[in-house]
Scaffold this active site. Structure first.
Site, PDB file in Angstrom:
ATOM      1  N   GLY A   1       0.835  -1.197   0.000  1.00 33.98           N
ATOM      2  CA  GLY A   1       0.000   0.000   0.000  1.00 33.98           C
ATOM      3  C   GLY A   1       0.866   1.241   0.000  1.00 33.98           C
ATOM      4  O   GLY A   1       2.056   1.171   0.322  1.00 33.98           O
TER       5      GLY A   1
ATOM      6  N   CYS B   1       4.977  -6.377   1.740  1.00 36.63           N
ATOM      7  CA  CYS B   1       5.364  -4.956   1.831  1.00 36.63           C
ATOM      8  C   CYS B   1       4.638  -4.227   2.968  1.00 36.63           C
ATOM      9  O   CYS B   1       4.943  -4.446   4.130  1.00 36.63           O
ATOM     10  CB  CYS B   1       5.167  -4.294   0.476  1.00 36.63           C
ATOM     11  SG  CYS B   1       6.050  -2.746   0.346  1.00 36.63           S
ATOM     12  N   TYR B   2       3.639  -3.385   2.656  1.00 32.69           N
ATOM     13  CA  TYR B   2       2.906  -2.698   3.736  1.00 32.69           C
ATOM     14  C   TYR B   2       2.323  -3.736   4.699  1.00 32.69           C
ATOM     15  O   TYR B   2       2.347  -3.546   5.923  1.00 32.69           O
ATOM     16  CB  TYR B   2       1.774  -1.854   3.129  1.00 32.69           C
ATOM     17  CG  TYR B   2       1.014  -1.040   4.150  1.00 32.69           C
ATOM     18  CD1 TYR B   2       1.465   0.221   4.526  1.00 32.69           C
ATOM     19  CD2 TYR B   2      -0.144  -1.534   4.751  1.00 32.69           C
ATOM     20  CE1 TYR B   2       0.779   0.970   5.476  1.00 32.69           C
ATOM     21  CE2 TYR B   2      -0.835  -0.801   5.703  1.00 32.69           C
ATOM     22  CZ  TYR B   2      -0.364   0.459   6.057  1.00 32.69           C
ATOM     23  OH  TYR B   2      -1.040   1.193   6.997  1.00 32.69           O
TER      24      TYR B   2
ATOM     25  N   HIS C   1       7.818  -7.688  -3.690  1.00 31.80           N
ATOM     26  CA  HIS C   1       6.536  -8.041  -4.316  1.00 31.80           C
ATOM     27  C   HIS C   1       6.665  -9.302  -5.177  1.00 31.80           C
ATOM     28  O   HIS C   1       7.117  -9.220  -6.312  1.00 31.80           O
ATOM     29  CB  HIS C   1       6.047  -6.877  -5.186  1.00 31.80           C
ATOM     30  CG  HIS C   1       5.619  -5.702  -4.379  1.00 31.80           C
ATOM     31  ND1 HIS C   1       4.330  -5.502  -3.968  1.00 31.80           N
ATOM     32  CD2 HIS C   1       6.339  -4.671  -3.858  1.00 31.80           C
ATOM     33  CE1 HIS C   1       4.253  -4.397  -3.256  1.00 31.80           C
ATOM     34  NE2 HIS C   1       5.463  -3.874  -3.168  1.00 31.80           N
TER      35      HIS C   1
ATOM     36  N   GLU D   1       4.302 -10.853  -6.584  1.00 35.00           N
ATOM     37  CA  GLU D   1       3.259 -10.866  -7.617  1.00 35.00           C
ATOM     38  C   GLU D   1       3.690 -10.156  -8.897  1.00 35.00           C
ATOM     39  O   GLU D   1       3.038 -10.258  -9.933  1.00 35.00           O
ATOM     40  CB  GLU D   1       1.978 -10.219  -7.065  1.00 35.00           C
ATOM     41  CG  GLU D   1       2.017  -8.710  -6.813  1.00 35.00           C
ATOM     42  CD  GLU D   1       2.633  -8.297  -5.472  1.00 35.00           C
ATOM     43  OE1 GLU D   1       3.427  -9.089  -4.927  1.00 35.00           O
ATOM     44  OE2 GLU D   1       2.340  -7.189  -4.992  1.00 35.00           O
TER      45      GLU D   1
ATOM     46  N   ASP E   1     -17.179 -10.100 -23.358  1.00 26.86           N
ATOM     47  CA  ASP E   1     -17.907 -10.114 -22.084  1.00 26.86           C
ATOM     48  C   ASP E   1     -19.421 -10.250 -22.282  1.00 26.86           C
ATOM     49  O   ASP E   1     -20.056 -11.095 -21.649  1.00 26.86           O
ATOM     50  CB  ASP E   1     -17.619  -8.842 -21.270  1.00 26.86           C
ATOM     51  CG  ASP E   1     -16.131  -8.596 -21.138  1.00 26.86           C
ATOM     52  OD1 ASP E   1     -15.361  -9.542 -21.393  1.00 26.86           O
ATOM     53  OD2 ASP E   1     -15.741  -7.467 -20.803  1.00 26.86           O
TER      54      ASP E   1
ATOM     55  N   LYS F   1     -10.738 -11.622 -17.175  1.00 23.28           N
ATOM     56  CA  LYS F   1     -10.948 -11.769 -18.624  1.00 23.28           C
ATOM     57  C   LYS F   1     -10.531 -13.145 -19.156  1.00 23.28           C
ATOM     58  O   LYS F   1     -11.249 -13.751 -19.943  1.00 23.28           O
ATOM     59  CB  LYS F   1     -10.145 -10.674 -19.335  1.00 23.28           C
ATOM     60  CG  LYS F   1     -10.449 -10.520 -20.787  1.00 23.28           C
ATOM     61  CD  LYS F   1     -11.627  -9.618 -20.947  1.00 23.28           C
ATOM     62  CE  LYS F   1     -11.784  -9.069 -22.334  1.00 23.28           C
ATOM     63  NZ  LYS F   1     -12.820  -8.031 -22.343  1.00 23.28           N
TER      64      LYS F   1
END
Ligand code: XMP
Length: 517
Positions: A58, A85-86, A173, A175, A231, A373
């Site tokens: 964050g 992290c945060y 991170h 990710e 979609d 998606k």
């Protein structure tokens, strides 16, 4: 949002990477939900019954007075926690460790040294790995019962853990694509530490969703707006599986689609939905309303409003409708939740049917609202939707109107449709179409002098746009070879009357956006 699946709950503290965490987990066919930190309540936790938590990064500092807090219920549940992290600093502070402002801020690529065997690092056969950092504070003293598992080259603590209580904290991170072994670290947490067994299978999702929709809609009528995009198409096919003849589909052709698109799409839809499918050719109304309008935001607003009017008129012809089906996806849900009390800056107003439900007093059904998606494409594959529709590049609601900067007229639309068609056919012919996330041509409001044969020309210029991306949030321009650019340019100029110059757009996002308007 209820779920009987084994669920990972991602607690969002405002990181720009939170969606990436969710995608990484879904890639493992494991179900996860993202909740903003300030929306977590005991009731929600009881409903979701998370198998584990991931606390995101964050933008704030835990040392600030009004910094987002850790909801105590999370640790009380005694489930595995991965804090990033945060999140790591929050856990440290809560468990009586010490967080300090760094004298050395780490940002970007950083080397860390693995100091201790950890389940999180299982299968990583290197001691030094390159990771992505973005922090100003760091851990000065670790909480009791924790141990340090890695340190950065700057001697900053980069990971700690309490293996017994299954709390794992990372300063970097995992990710982010730039972190070596990032996916491995997340896999280790989800599959070895949390030990998820009940995977999120798309076939099962379809079965559950169809029975849920049957129960909800019963024998009432539902309408759905089709655009030809992935979609809305998948939404309609899924709804049709559940309610069959009670689904009514309306396709508004605003005259701003790609070459042949309106006909191709309506052929497929009329075959699928028969007399419950209505196509409305509204191109004249849209063109009339857009006449002499050049401001991009005005164009978008006019198209959105005209769409609602046309759709509403068509829908009124179907009596006793109770529901409206919409192709909302999970990223739309995550992005629509305002953070820190205010919505994020609006860059462009997106054209959608957001104004419809209020006007028509219909109940909304959003069967894809839990999916990303790529998962929607997967549902589409299982429902045997035409590949051509599923793998098509994204196309914006306002269509070619936002690819013709300046005022729009019929002639410009036809020129752009031709040029765009030639570009896209070239990409397909050279097997480049699926390597590129989105490609199109923009017709510029600039005429320039040229020479063709012995004749002087004074015609329009176009710009080619081709980008690679994961989700459209950020993008890199695609690098064609000299020969490819030469060939595309000469095919367009030789075949489209009205164009005598082709430019290439070398802008990434940010600072540019993908579309020009
Ligand atoms: P930008 O231009 O914002 O586009 O970088 C990001 C992605 O969104 C698409 N886009 C839209 N899609 N309605 C849509 O359904 C819209 O109004 C709209 N505007 C942009 C764009 O094509 C790209 O894929």
């Amino acid at each position: 949002m209820k779920s009987k699946l084994e669920t990972i709950l991602i607690v969002d503290y405002g990181s720009q990477y939170t969606q990436l965490i969710a995608r990484r987990i879904r890639e493992l066919e494991v179900f996860c939900l993202v909740y903003p930190f300030n929306k977590i309540t005991k009731k929600i936790l009881n409903e979701i019954k998370p198998s584990a938590f991931i606390l995101s990064g964050g933008p704030r500092s835990v040392l600030d007075k009004n910094a987002p807090k850790l909801n105590q219920e999370i640790l009380k549940m005694k489930k595995p926690v991965l804090a990033i992290c945060y999140g790591m600093q929050l856990v440290t502070k809560n468990l009586k460790g010490v967080v300090k402002r760094s004298t050395h801020r780490e940002y970007g690529h950083t080397i860390i040294n693995i100091k201790k065997k950890s389940l999180l690092f299982k299968g990583i056969n290197k001691r030094k790995i390159k990771v992505w950092m973005s922090h100003g504070d760091n851990i000065n003293k670790i909480p009791k019962l924790f141990s340090i598992t890695s340190l950065s080259n700057n001697k900053i603590i980069s990971s700690i853990e309490n293996n017994k209580n299954k709390i794992y904290c990372l300063q970097f991170h995992p990710e982010v694509y730039h972190t070596d072994f990032g996916s491995k670290i997340i896999n280790n947490f989800i599959l070895n530490i949390v030990n998820i067994k009940n995977k999120f299978k798309i076939q099962k999702f379809i079965e559950n969703k169809v029975s849920e929709l049957k129960n909800e809609i019963k024998n009432k009528k539902i309408i759905c707006g089709l655009s030809g995009g992935v979609d809305s198409t998948v939404t309609a096919y899924l709804l049709s599986k559940a309610v069959n003849k009670n689904l009514y589909c309306i396709f508004v052709d605003h005259g701003l689609l790609r070459k042949n698109e309106a006909n191709e799409v309506s052929k497929i839809f009329s075959k699928k939905f028969g007399k419950n499918f209505t196509k409305i050719n509204a191109s004249n109304i849209f063109l009339k309303n857009l006449k002499n309008v050049s401001d991009p935001e005005k164009k978008r607003k006019i198209i959105g409003k005209t769409f609602i009017e046309v759709f509403d008129k068509a829908a009124k012809k179907i009596s006793n409708v109770d529901y409206l089906g919409q192709g909302t996806l999970y990223p739309d849900i995550i992005e629509s939740i305002p953070f820190f009390g205010g919505p994020t800056a609006k860059i462009k107003s997106h054209h959608n049917v957001g104004g419809l439900p209020k006007k028509m007093k219909l109940k909304i059904v959003e069967p894809l609202r839990e999916l990303f998606k790529d998962e929607v494409r997967n549902v589409g594959r299982q429902l045997k939707i035409d590949k051509h529709l599923l793998l098509r590049h994204p196309f914006p609601g306002p269509g070619l109107a936002i690819r013709i900067p300046g005022v729009i007229d019929k002639k410009k639309i036809l020129i752009l449709q031709e040029a765009d068609h030639i570009f896209i056919e070239y990409l397909k012919e050279k097997n480049l179409y699926n390597k590129i996330w989105q490609a199109f041509v923009v017709l510029l409001p600039v005429k320039s002098v040229g020479v063709m044969g012995d004749e002087r020309t004074y015609n329009y210029s176009v710009s080619l746009r081709a980008i690679t991306s994961v989700d459209g949030m950020t993008a890199d321009f695609y690098m064609f070879t000299n020969n490819q650019l030469k060939e595309i340019s000469s095919r367009i100029i030789n075949n489209v009357k009205g164009i005598n110059r082709v430019l290439y757009d070398f802008t990434s996002k940010p600072p540019g956006t993908i579309e020009w308007e």
